[in-house]
Motif scaffolding. Structure first.
Motif, PDB file in Angstrom:
ATOM      1  N   ARG A 101       6.063   1.707   4.625  1.00  0.00           N
ATOM      2  CA  ARG A 101       6.514   3.025   4.164  1.00  0.00           C
ATOM      3  C   ARG A 101       8.031   3.157   4.302  1.00  0.00           C
ATOM      4  NH1 ARG A 101       1.322   3.850   5.488  1.00  0.00           N
ATOM      5  NH2 ARG A 101       1.427   4.251   7.710  1.00  0.00           N
ATOM      6  N   TYR A 133      -4.087   5.450   2.048  1.00  0.00           N
ATOM      7  CA  TYR A 133      -3.478   4.849   3.233  1.00  0.00           C
ATOM      8  C   TYR A 133      -4.181   3.558   3.634  1.00  0.00           C
ATOM      9  CZ  TYR A 133      -0.020   8.410   4.146  1.00  0.00           C
ATOM     10  OH  TYR A 133       1.072   9.232   4.058  1.00  0.00           O
ATOM     11  N   TYR A 153      -2.924   1.036   1.254  1.00  0.00           N
ATOM     12  CA  TYR A 153      -1.507   0.801   1.527  1.00  0.00           C
ATOM     13  C   TYR A 153      -1.363  -0.123   2.733  1.00  0.00           C
ATOM     14  CZ  TYR A 153       3.435   1.977   1.249  1.00  0.00           C
ATOM     15  OH  TYR A 153       4.787   1.915   1.083  1.00  0.00           O
TER      16      TYR A 153
END
Length: 140
Positions: free
Chosen positions: A42, A24, A27
């Motif tokens: 996302r 994460y 990301y």
């Protein structure tokens, strides 16, 4: 069934948590390079695969539908997402990635190295075993 608290299980749980946390973090960093929040990235990633009703996006990401509406509004303002009627039920609106949205999502995916590099060091058999174990853990 009683929860397992043996040292090996606890270590595996901690390692899974560390992998998720690092994924994460990377990301979110990759998303920022495209002027997106992690949540926007996302949603865009999901929509780059298929047009989806916003309620289903909210269920998938485990958040409130109103949050998804705001995210889709911001992505739509940037030309990355569009809303269209669902051919199966015109009362339902689908959110879908535009061509630019799909290109952005592909660039974002390509910039994620954290999992790919270590996975590349595993053999095909090891990656297959890991995949199968993860699927089994998820009940797939």
């Amino acid at each position: 069934m009683a929860p397992r608290t043996d040292p090996l299980t606890l270590e595996v749980v901690e390692l899974i948590g560390e992998v998720v946390s690092r994924y994460y973090a990377e990301y979110d960093e990759a998303a920022a390079q495209h002027a997106l929040t992690g949540a926007q990235a996302r949603v865009l990633g999901l929509l780059s695969v298929e047009a989806t009703p916003m309620r289903r996006i909210a269920r998938t990401l485990k958040c409130e539908p109103s949050n998804i509406t705001g995210i889709v509004d911001r992505l739509e303002a940037r030309g990355l997402v569009e809303r269209r009627p669902d051919p199966a039920d015109r009362r339902v609106k689908l959110a879908a990635a535009t061509e630019e949205g799909r290109r952005t999502a592909a660039k974002l995916r390509a910039s994620l190295d954290f999992a790919r590099e270590p996975l590349g060091e595993l053999t095909d058999d090891e990656r297959t075993a890991l995949r199968d174990l993860l699927k089994r853990m998820l009940g797939n």
